[in-house]
Design a protein around this motif. Structure first.
Motif, PDB file in Angstrom:
ATOM      1  N   MET A   1      12.938   0.291   9.831  1.00 34.91           N
ATOM      2  CA  MET A   1      12.100   0.182   8.653  1.00 34.91           C
ATOM      3  C   MET A   1      10.689   0.648   9.025  1.00 34.91           C
ATOM      4  SD  MET A   1      11.279  -3.109   6.255  1.00 34.91           S
ATOM      5  CE  MET A   1      12.527  -2.893   5.023  1.00 34.91           C
ATOM      6  N   LYS A   2      10.113   1.482   8.176  1.00 35.27           N
ATOM      7  CA  LYS A   2       8.746   1.978   8.404  1.00 35.27           C
ATOM      8  C   LYS A   2       7.760   1.217   7.532  1.00 35.27           C
ATOM      9  CE  LYS A   2       9.941   6.753   9.425  1.00 35.27           C
ATOM     10  NZ  LYS A   2       9.758   8.149   8.984  1.00 35.27           N
ATOM     11  N   PHE A   3       6.663   0.824   8.157  1.00 35.75           N
ATOM     12  CA  PHE A   3       5.600   0.128   7.449  1.00 35.75           C
ATOM     13  C   PHE A   3       4.376   1.020   7.364  1.00 35.75           C
ATOM     14  CE2 PHE A   3       8.056  -3.258   9.460  1.00 35.75           C
ATOM     15  CZ  PHE A   3       8.352  -4.032   8.363  1.00 35.75           C
ATOM     16  N   GLY A   4       3.641   0.895   6.283  1.00 38.15           N
ATOM     17  CA  GLY A   4       2.396   1.632   6.115  1.00 38.15           C
ATOM     18  C   GLY A   4       1.288   0.688   5.698  1.00 38.15           C
ATOM     19  N   TYR A   5       0.065   1.066   6.043  1.00 34.61           N
ATOM     20  CA  TYR A   5      -1.105   0.260   5.680  1.00 34.61           C
ATOM     21  C   TYR A   5      -2.167   1.193   5.148  1.00 34.61           C
ATOM     22  CZ  TYR A   5      -5.354  -2.511   6.206  1.00 34.61           C
ATOM     23  OH  TYR A   5      -6.536  -3.160   5.979  1.00 34.61           O
ATOM     24  N   MET A   6      -2.754   0.822   4.039  1.00 36.81           N
ATOM     25  CA  MET A   6      -3.845   1.626   3.492  1.00 36.81           C
ATOM     26  C   MET A   6      -4.969   0.701   3.069  1.00 36.81           C
ATOM     27  SD  MET A   6      -1.963   3.000   0.110  1.00 36.81           S
ATOM     28  CE  MET A   6      -1.300   1.900  -1.099  1.00 36.81           C
ATOM     29  N   ARG A   7      -6.195   1.217   3.201  1.00 31.48           N
ATOM     30  CA  ARG A   7      -7.375   0.426   2.886  1.00 31.48           C
ATOM     31  C   ARG A   7      -8.462   1.351   2.370  1.00 31.48           C
ATOM     32  NH1 ARG A   7     -12.262  -0.316   4.801  1.00 31.48           N
ATOM     33  NH2 ARG A   7     -11.883   1.042   6.556  1.00 31.48           N
ATOM     34  N   VAL A   8      -9.184   0.862   1.407  1.00 28.32           N
ATOM     35  CA  VAL A   8     -10.414   1.510   0.956  1.00 28.32           C
ATOM     36  C   VAL A   8     -11.512   0.468   1.012  1.00 28.32           C
ATOM     37  CG1 VAL A   8      -9.359   3.302  -0.483  1.00 28.32           C
ATOM     38  CG2 VAL A   8      -9.863   1.073  -1.473  1.00 28.32           C
ATOM     39  N   SER A   9     -12.750   0.944   1.054  1.00 25.52           N
ATOM     40  CA  SER A   9     -13.884   0.042   1.263  1.00 25.52           C
ATOM     41  C   SER A   9     -14.393  -0.631   0.004  1.00 25.52           C
ATOM     42  CB  SER A   9     -15.036   0.811   1.902  1.00 25.52           C
ATOM     43  OG  SER A   9     -14.645   1.275   3.168  1.00 25.52           O
ATOM     44  N   THR A  10     -14.243   0.022  -1.136  1.00 26.21           N
ATOM     45  CA  THR A  10     -14.786  -0.546  -2.370  1.00 26.21           C
ATOM     46  C   THR A  10     -13.727  -0.527  -3.465  1.00 26.21           C
ATOM     47  OG1 THR A  10     -15.590   1.540  -3.285  1.00 26.21           O
ATOM     48  CG2 THR A  10     -17.070   0.374  -1.786  1.00 26.21           C
ATOM     49  N   PHE A  11     -13.936  -1.347  -4.458  1.00 25.32           N
ATOM     50  CA  PHE A  11     -13.003  -1.403  -5.581  1.00 25.32           C
ATOM     51  C   PHE A  11     -13.050  -0.136  -6.426  1.00 25.32           C
ATOM     52  CE2 PHE A  11     -13.214  -5.854  -4.454  1.00 25.32           C
ATOM     53  CZ  PHE A  11     -11.894  -6.226  -4.578  1.00 25.32           C
ATOM     54  N   ASP A  12     -14.121   0.642  -6.307  1.00 28.59           N
ATOM     55  CA  ASP A  12     -14.224   1.894  -7.055  1.00 28.59           C
ATOM     56  C   ASP A  12     -13.370   3.001  -6.452  1.00 28.59           C
ATOM     57  OD1 ASP A  12     -16.055   0.668  -8.731  1.00 28.59           O
ATOM     58  OD2 ASP A  12     -17.785   1.388  -7.611  1.00 28.59           O
ATOM     59  N   GLN A  13     -13.019   2.874  -5.183  1.00 32.72           N
ATOM     60  CA  GLN A  13     -12.228   3.907  -4.519  1.00 32.72           C
ATOM     61  C   GLN A  13     -10.753   3.758  -4.885  1.00 32.72           C
ATOM     62  OE1 GLN A  13     -13.568   3.040  -0.506  1.00 32.72           O
ATOM     63  NE2 GLN A  13     -14.703   4.961  -0.489  1.00 32.72           N
ATOM     64  N   ASN A  14     -10.030   4.847  -4.729  1.00 37.09           N
ATOM     65  CA  ASN A  14      -8.656   4.910  -5.187  1.00 37.09           C
ATOM     66  C   ASN A  14      -7.696   5.030  -3.998  1.00 37.09           C
ATOM     67  OD1 ASN A  14      -6.187   5.896  -6.372  1.00 37.09           O
ATOM     68  ND2 ASN A  14      -7.394   6.219  -8.221  1.00 37.09           N
ATOM     69  N   LEU A  15      -6.586   4.335  -4.078  1.00 40.46           N
ATOM     70  CA  LEU A  15      -5.578   4.350  -3.014  1.00 40.46           C
ATOM     71  C   LEU A  15      -4.471   5.381  -3.245  1.00 40.46           C
ATOM     72  CD1 LEU A  15      -5.228   0.484  -2.749  1.00 40.46           C
ATOM     73  CD2 LEU A  15      -6.037   1.955  -0.924  1.00 40.46           C
ATOM     74  N   ASP A  16      -4.505   6.101  -4.344  1.00 39.24           N
ATOM     75  CA  ASP A  16      -3.398   6.988  -4.720  1.00 39.24           C
ATOM     76  C   ASP A  16      -3.042   8.015  -3.650  1.00 39.24           C
ATOM     77  OD1 ASP A  16      -3.133   5.651  -7.102  1.00 39.24           O
ATOM     78  OD2 ASP A  16      -4.255   7.130  -8.260  1.00 39.24           O
ATOM     79  N   ARG A  17      -4.035   8.688  -3.085  1.00 38.42           N
ATOM     80  CA  ARG A  17      -3.761   9.736  -2.103  1.00 38.42           C
ATOM     81  C   ARG A  17      -3.109   9.163  -0.840  1.00 38.42           C
ATOM     82  NH1 ARG A  17      -8.502  12.986   0.573  1.00 38.42           N
ATOM     83  NH2 ARG A  17      -7.484  13.030   2.564  1.00 38.42           N
ATOM     84  N   GLN A  18      -3.639   8.043  -0.369  1.00 33.76           N
ATOM     85  CA  GLN A  18      -3.058   7.403   0.809  1.00 33.76           C
ATOM     86  C   GLN A  18      -1.629   6.953   0.529  1.00 33.76           C
ATOM     87  OE1 GLN A  18      -5.480   4.460   2.931  1.00 33.76           O
ATOM     88  NE2 GLN A  18      -7.203   5.131   1.664  1.00 33.76           N
ATOM     89  N   LYS A  19      -1.412   6.377  -0.646  1.00 34.18           N
ATOM     90  CA  LYS A  19      -0.078   5.898  -1.010  1.00 34.18           C
ATOM     91  C   LYS A  19       0.927   7.047  -1.054  1.00 34.18           C
ATOM     92  CE  LYS A  19       2.526   3.361  -4.435  1.00 34.18           C
ATOM     93  NZ  LYS A  19       2.591   2.889  -5.789  1.00 34.18           N
ATOM     94  N   ARG A  20       0.531   8.149  -1.648  1.00 39.97           N
ATOM     95  CA  ARG A  20       1.405   9.317  -1.743  1.00 39.97           C
ATOM     96  C   ARG A  20       1.789   9.822  -0.350  1.00 39.97           C
ATOM     97  NH1 ARG A  20      -1.338  11.645  -5.283  1.00 39.97           N
ATOM     98  NH2 ARG A  20      -2.694  12.872  -3.944  1.00 39.97           N
TER      99      ARG A  20
END
Length: 51
Positions: A1-20
């Motif tokens: 099973m592969k795990f991934g972690y993504m983080r952005v610094s502010t609520f204004d930033q978007n996680l879409d690119r990292q998630k993709r």
């Protein structure tokens, strides 16, 4: 099973690119959070390590 972690610094930033990218890499479970890099406590990162 592969795990991934993504983080952005502010609520204004978007996680879409990292998630993709993590989905393209084939991650089965993705943990994410919006927290500044200056904070040492990252609950979702800890959840991933403890999963």
């Amino acid at each position: 099973m592969k795990f991934g972690y993504m983080r952005v610094s502010t609520f204004d930033q978007n996680l879409d690119r990292q998630k993709r990218q993590l989905e393209e890499f084939g991650c089965d479970r993705i943990f994410f959070e919006k927290v500044t890099g200056t904070k040492r406590e990252r609950p979702e990162l800890n959840n991933m390590w403890n999963f």
